[in-house]
Design a protein around this motif. Structure first.
Motif, PDB file in Angstrom:
ATOM      1  N   ILE A  76      -4.804  11.188  -4.821  1.00  0.00           N
ATOM      2  CA  ILE A  76      -4.830  10.794  -6.285  1.00  0.00           C
ATOM      3  C   ILE A  76      -5.268   9.447  -6.174  1.00  0.00           C
ATOM      4  N   LEU A  77      -6.322   8.773  -7.144  1.00  0.00           N
ATOM      5  CA  LEU A  77      -6.795   7.379  -6.979  1.00  0.00           C
ATOM      6  C   LEU A  77      -5.926   6.727  -8.294  1.00  0.00           C
ATOM      7  N   VAL A  78      -5.237   5.750  -7.985  1.00  0.00           N
ATOM      8  CA  VAL A  78      -4.254   5.169  -8.891  1.00  0.00           C
ATOM      9  C   VAL A  78      -4.449   3.762  -9.368  1.00  0.00           C
ATOM     10  N   VAL A 133      -3.864 -12.124  -5.492  1.00  0.00           N
ATOM     11  CA  VAL A 133      -4.386 -11.181  -5.754  1.00  0.00           C
ATOM     12  C   VAL A 133      -3.490  -9.895  -6.113  1.00  0.00           C
ATOM     13  N   ALA A 134      -3.959  -9.143  -7.051  1.00  0.00           N
ATOM     14  CA  ALA A 134      -3.208  -7.804  -7.209  1.00  0.00           C
ATOM     15  C   ALA A 134      -3.936  -6.718  -6.505  1.00  0.00           C
ATOM     16  N   ARG A 135      -3.235  -6.394  -5.566  1.00  0.00           N
ATOM     17  CA  ARG A 135      -3.703  -5.157  -4.785  1.00  0.00           C
ATOM     18  C   ARG A 135      -3.317  -4.026  -5.293  1.00  0.00           C
ATOM     19  N   ASN A 136      -3.915  -3.669  -6.546  1.00  0.00           N
ATOM     20  CA  ASN A 136      -3.333  -2.575  -7.330  1.00  0.00           C
ATOM     21  C   ASN A 136      -4.194  -1.459  -7.468  1.00  0.00           C
ATOM     22  N   PHE A 137      -5.079  -1.048  -6.470  1.00  0.00           N
ATOM     23  CA  PHE A 137      -5.964  -0.055  -6.610  1.00  0.00           C
ATOM     24  C   PHE A 137      -5.466   0.748  -5.409  1.00  0.00           C
ATOM     25  N   HIS A 138      -4.891   1.949  -5.315  1.00  0.00           N
ATOM     26  CA  HIS A 138      -4.357   2.669  -4.444  1.00  0.00           C
ATOM     27  C   HIS A 138      -4.872   4.092  -4.121  1.00  0.00           C
ATOM     28  N   ALA A 176      -7.066  -0.566  -1.894  1.00  0.00           N
ATOM     29  CA  ALA A 176      -8.616  -0.879  -1.847  1.00  0.00           C
ATOM     30  C   ALA A 176      -8.616  -2.662  -1.510  1.00  0.00           C
ATOM     31  N   GLU A 177      -9.681  -2.918  -1.012  1.00  0.00           N
ATOM     32  CA  GLU A 177      -9.981  -4.364  -0.862  1.00  0.00           C
ATOM     33  C   GLU A 177     -10.338  -4.955  -2.142  1.00  0.00           C
ATOM     34  N   ASN A 178      -9.968  -6.253  -2.287  1.00  0.00           N
ATOM     35  CA  ASN A 178     -10.426  -6.938  -3.778  1.00  0.00           C
ATOM     36  C   ASN A 178     -11.555  -7.809  -3.308  1.00  0.00           C
ATOM     37  N   CYS A 194     -17.081  -3.301  -8.615  1.00  0.00           N
ATOM     38  CA  CYS A 194     -16.741  -3.103  -7.311  1.00  0.00           C
ATOM     39  C   CYS A 194     -17.008  -1.466  -6.968  1.00  0.00           C
ATOM     40  N   THR A 195     -17.715  -1.457  -6.097  1.00  0.00           N
ATOM     41  CA  THR A 195     -18.037  -0.096  -5.266  1.00  0.00           C
ATOM     42  C   THR A 195     -17.044   0.035  -4.040  1.00  0.00           C
ATOM     43  N   ILE A 196     -16.229   0.903  -4.094  1.00  0.00           N
ATOM     44  CA  ILE A 196     -15.052   1.112  -2.962  1.00  0.00           C
ATOM     45  C   ILE A 196     -15.416   2.525  -2.386  1.00  0.00           C
ATOM     46  N   ASP A 197     -15.366   2.414  -0.852  1.00  0.00           N
ATOM     47  CA  ASP A 197     -15.323   3.722  -0.231  1.00  0.00           C
ATOM     48  C   ASP A 197     -14.177   4.583  -0.339  1.00  0.00           C
ATOM     49  N   LEU A 198     -14.322   5.797  -0.773  1.00  0.00           N
ATOM     50  CA  LEU A 198     -13.167   6.672  -0.829  1.00  0.00           C
ATOM     51  C   LEU A 198     -12.324   7.287   0.463  1.00  0.00           C
ATOM     52  N   ALA A 199     -13.164   6.899   1.408  1.00  0.00           N
ATOM     53  CA  ALA A 199     -12.763   7.298   2.772  1.00  0.00           C
ATOM     54  C   ALA A 199     -11.405   6.195   3.355  1.00  0.00           C
ATOM     55  N   ASP A 200     -11.889   4.895   2.804  1.00  0.00           N
ATOM     56  CA  ASP A 200     -10.742   4.008   3.498  1.00  0.00           C
ATOM     57  C   ASP A 200     -10.552   2.783   2.606  1.00  0.00           C
TER      58      ASP A 200
END
Length: 113
Positions: free
Chosen positions: A32-34, A46-51, A63-65, A97-103
């Motif tokens: 689940i992407l949250v 920084v809010a590291r709020n995408f897991h 996710a990296e910011n 932002c484009t985030i890699d779903l693998a890592d």
């Protein structure tokens, strides 16, 4: 199917309680992407709020910011590209932002504000 209620996600009848309120969540394969509510994070960093979490609630990645600004927080999903194995999300600091779903690595951070 995933259902959200504040900081809880119901996944196939199982309820998982998470540490923060959820703004958005999307199912992706076995995870689940949250995006958590950034207002519940420290306002001076920084809010590291995408897991990405497993169905039992354990964290796969955070996710990296794109910046180190205190306004850097994810706010909502734009698109999910399963073929490219990436997700595009908007950021409060004005980045798309484009985030890699693998890592959870930041593939591209484009300032759009």
């Amino acid at each position: 199917m995933v259902q959200i209620n504040k900081n809880r996600i119901e996944i196939n009848g199982n309820i998982v309680e998470l540490p923060y309120s959820i703004l958005e969540a999307k199912e992706f394969e076995q995870c689940i992407l949250v995006i958590f509510d950034y207002m519940e994070f420290n306002q001076n960093s920084v809010a590291r709020n995408f897991h990405s979490i497993k169905q039992d609630g354990s964290i796969l990645w955070v996710a990296e910011n794109p910046t180190t600004q205190s306004t850097d927080a994810y706010v909502h999903f734009i698109s999910l590209d399963l073929n490219g194995h990436q997700v595009v999300v908007n950021n409060f600091a004005g980045y798309t932002c484009t985030i890699d779903l693998a890592d959870g690595k930041l593939l591209k951070g484009e300032f759009t504000k």
